[in-house]
Design a protein around this motif. Structure first.
Motif, PDB file in Angstrom:
ATOM      1  N   ASP A  42       0.916  -1.112   0.044  1.00  7.85           N
ATOM      2  CA  ASP A  42      -0.092   0.113  -0.131  1.00  7.85           C
ATOM      3  C   ASP A  42       0.971   1.246   0.045  1.00  7.85           C
ATOM      4  O   ASP A  42       1.834   1.238   0.751  1.00  7.85           O
ATOM      5  N   GLU A  90       0.236   9.899   1.038  1.00  6.10           N
ATOM      6  CA  GLU A  90       0.077  10.710   0.103  1.00  6.10           C
ATOM      7  C   GLU A  90       0.666  11.966   0.140  1.00  6.10           C
ATOM      8  O   GLU A  90       0.391  12.391   1.173  1.00  6.10           O
ATOM      9  N   THR A 135      -2.921   7.123   4.077  1.00  5.48           N
ATOM     10  CA  THR A 135      -4.232   6.296   3.347  1.00  5.48           C
ATOM     11  C   THR A 135      -5.092   5.869   4.461  1.00  5.48           C
ATOM     12  O   THR A 135      -4.851   5.582   5.805  1.00  5.48           O
TER      13      THR A 135
END
Length: 310
Positions: free
Chosen positions: A52, A56, A65
């Motif tokens: 993952d 960001e 996230t």
């Protein structure tokens, strides 16, 4: 399914925690005392390991996230617990809110608690101290099963040889034979025969098979006329002042008793050895912050090695 945890570098979790806390790679690097590139590289490894992106880029740093937030909600309490276990936070007594259990006899409570309670009111107002009855015979049970954090009381010099028991002497306990002023033994030579035949009282705390002085006499092949055993020291002087009984008890009982002027102190033919009174705890509590702080307070307030009895 691949066991990610088995092959994972757990140092990456420190980077993950710092990024969650700071929301910025540069600040996370400062927090960890690493270079910014080291943190970026670690984040890249963590992303590949967990599959993952985790964070960001946003104008002022990074944003976790959904997967990162879910993961942190599970990891955060355990991460903090591990961190505190490895690097305990500085103990702040004034902010502490909790309770400790201490074992003391009434003799010790009278001499320790007024001053200690005043100190705690000022320096640790949120600390609660629960007292239970003290007995040297029950020390292992008190620490192992009864939840006692520490004890303050008289002990034998070999107490510290008991597995895991730690001691710190506060002051010595001297004993003498007390009796009322007009007692037949108050004047004249106190022979061993007259002494043993007199009516004696003593204190027997929970767990004791017999008073300590009787054990001493038995070691000399002697036995006295013990007619009364009490379970509190403060009762003893009232009985001695108003009866024909005598008692080999701590001399410093006279210091705080309203009956002190009605009593006389004599040296018994068989002297009771000086015993240390101190703070006693199990090694399991060595590093407990609240316990350690309170033990240090007791030592600073009451340690008086080599002085006369209090």
């Amino acid at each position: 399914m691949k066991d990610v945890f088995r092959s994972m570098d757990l140092n990456l979790l420190r980077v993950f925690a710092a990024l969650m806390a700071e929301g910025n790679v540069t600040r996370a690097a400062d927090r960890l005392a690493l270079s910014q590139s080291a943190v970026s590289n670690a984040l890249g490894r963590l992303r590949r390991t967990l599959g993952d992106v985790l964070f960001e880029k946003v104008p002022f740093g990074v944003r976790p996230t959904t997967r990162a937030r879910e993961l942190w909600s599970v990891l955060e309490p355990h991460f903090d617990a591990i961190r505190k276990a490895i690097t305990p936070e500085t103990f702040e007594p004034v902010r502490y809110s909790g309770s400790l259990t201490a074992a003391m006899s009434d003799y010790t409570v009278e001499r320790v608690m007024p001053r200690l309670a005043t100190y705690l009111t000022e320096h640790a107002p949120g600390m609660r101290l629960d007292l239970v009855q003290y007995s040297i015979s029950n020390l292992p049970t008190m620490f192992d099963r009864d939840g006692v954090d520490f004890a303050i009381g008289a002990y034998l010099n070999d107490t510290s040889q008991t597995s895991g028991i730690r001691t710190h002497e506060l002051w010595p306990i001297h004993s003498s034979c007390l009796m009322r002023h007009d007692h037949p033994l108050a004047k004249g030579r106190l022979t061993l025969q007259r002494f043993l035949a007199a009516r004696h009282i003593d204190i027997r705390l929970p767990g004791m098979n017999m008073p300590v002085y009787d054990s001493l006499l038995a070691a000399h092949g002697l036995r006295r006329n013990l007619v009364l055993t009490l379970n509190h020291y403060t009762q003893a002087l009232a009985v001695l002042a108003q009866s024909d009984c005598i008692g080999v008890v701590p001399t410093s009982l006279l210091d705080l008793s309203p009956y002190s002027e009605r009593l006389v102190s004599r040296e018994p033919p068989i002297a009771m050895p000086v015993r240390p009174l101190g703070i006693i705890w199990h090694q399991r509590r060595d590093s407990d912050p609240a316990n350690q702080w309170l033990r240090d307070v007791v030592v600073s307030l009451f340690s008086n090695k080599g002085s006369s009895d209090r």
